[in-house]
Write an enzyme that holds these catalytic residues in place. Structure first.
Site, short mmCIF file in Angstrom:
data_model
loop_
_atom_site.label_atom_id
_atom_site.label_comp_id
_atom_site.label_asym_id
_atom_site.label_seq_id
_atom_site.Cartn_x
_atom_site.Cartn_y
_atom_site.Cartn_z
N ASN A 127 0.84 -1.19 0.00
CA ASN A 127 0.00 0.00 0.00
C ASN A 127 0.89 1.26 0.00
OD1 ASN A 127 -1.52 2.30 1.47
ND2 ASN A 127 -3.15 0.88 0.94
N VAL A 129 0.53 4.19 1.00
CA VAL A 129 0.48 5.02 2.20
C VAL A 129 0.92 4.23 3.43
CG1 VAL A 129 -1.04 6.31 3.76
CG2 VAL A 129 -1.33 6.52 1.28
N GLU A 130 0.51 3.00 3.55
CA GLU A 130 0.73 2.24 4.78
C GLU A 130 2.18 1.80 4.95
OE1 GLU A 130 -2.29 -0.77 4.90
OE2 GLU A 130 -3.90 0.70 4.72
N MET A 131 2.66 0.88 4.14
CA MET A 131 4.06 0.43 4.25
C MET A 131 4.91 0.82 3.05
SD MET A 131 4.11 -3.19 6.27
CE MET A 131 3.95 -3.20 8.06
#
Length: 318
Positions: A127, A129-131
């Site tokens: 992702n 944004v996430e990782m």
């Protein structure tokens, strides 16, 4: 799985009076909520690998964010934010659901995009944004760690692979179920496990129709539902697309996986957009948008008291 139209119809059903629960033998019979079973046995070596990976920030692009960053196992499996911080400090689009009892959900993510824990893990790593990482990079980092390499070779025939990393993490997460809540003991025949006020809250939870969506082992997590089934509900900008992002069907905007309510008293703020700061605010919103009625202060207090009886710790301590 109930269809969305079926679950919506259930929410619109008239409130009915429910009989007082009866104990048969040692257990409470015919209740819509069921006790959490013990975690299914898992391979200890794979659980140990998953536990280590869960807290390893090297899974993220810049080595800043781990699974545990957003899923604090000492705080209900969440981070207490309306939206989490990704690897580069950007906010995620949605509130982070708890990882506790995630193995009991029929799908993963608010929009149900993943059908397994392994798929969910695979998508989070990549992702943006996430990782923000990529699987070839993650596999290389794990291979470069001699401790990981030895452990994976011992636990898996083909050693370090993307599939095995996903499986190790998912195997660990499958141990993070929370049997033994006070409410479960009540269901199993301990009439004194919850108080009179908590029993009254459960009676209202059933009477008003909350159990139409929040039932089963995880008290939810087993169907999709429109947020605003009876009355249109506000949603934070960009957070209301819901299941539409998976299906492309405009009717699926504002449709989300119904969250499980296990440990819900510990996982504020609430909803996909984190818009309810307290459990009583969340109950009030559910009354208004899902049930088409106004809650009283007594409703909110009693139902919140019942929901607190769903708290429990993982049987295998993380």
């Amino acid at each position: 799985m109930a269809s969305r139209s079926q679950s919506s119809a259930a929410m619109l059903a008239p409130v009915i009076a429910l009989a007082v629960p009866a104990f048969a033998g040692n257990a409470l019979q015919n209740e819509p909520i069921h006790p959490v079973p013990a975690a299914a046995p898992q391979d200890p070596a794979r659980v140990a690998l998953g536990r280590r990976l869960f807290s390893d920030p090297r899974l993220s692009a810049n080595g800043v964010v781990s699974c545990a960053s957003c899923h604090n196992l000492q705080a209900g499996g969440v981070d207490g934010r309306a939206r989490s911080l990704g690897f580069n400090g950007r906010l995620t689009a949605l509130n982070t659901p708890t990882v506790l009892n995630a193995a009991l959900n029929f799908r993963q993510f608010w929009n149900g995009a993943a059908s397994t824990l392994e798929q969910q893990i695979g998508m989070v790593v990549e992702n943006p944004v996430e990782m923000g990482s990529s699987w070839p990079v993650v596999v290389r980092k794990v291979l470069d760690d001699s401790g990981y390499r030895r452990a994976f070779n011992a636990a898996y025939r083909d050693g370090v692979t993307r599939a095995n990393i996903e499986n190790a993490l998912a195997t660990y997460e499958r141990t993070l179920v929370t049997p033994g809540a006070r409410f479960d003991r009540y269901l199993q025949g301990d009439n004194g496990a919850i108080t009179a006020a908590e029993k009254a809250g459960y009676a209202r939870f059933k009477q008003y129709g909350c159990v139409s969506c929040h039932q089963g082992v995880n008290v939810g997590g087993n169907m999709f539902q429109k947020y605003g089934a009876v009355m249109p509900a506000p949603s934070a900008q960009g957070a209301g697309l819901g299941r539409f992002l998976v299906t492309g069907n405009p009717q699926d905007e504002q449709v989300f996986k119904v969250p499980g309510l296990r440990n819900v008293a510990r996982t504020a703020p609430y909803f996909h957009d984190g818009s309810a700061a307290t459990l009583e605010q969340a109950i009030d919103a559910m009354f208004r948008y899902q049930l088409g009625r106004e809650s009283t202060s007594e409703d909110r207090k009693l139902i919140a008291a019942f929901l607190a009886t769903l708290n429990a710790e993982p049987a295998v301590q993380p």
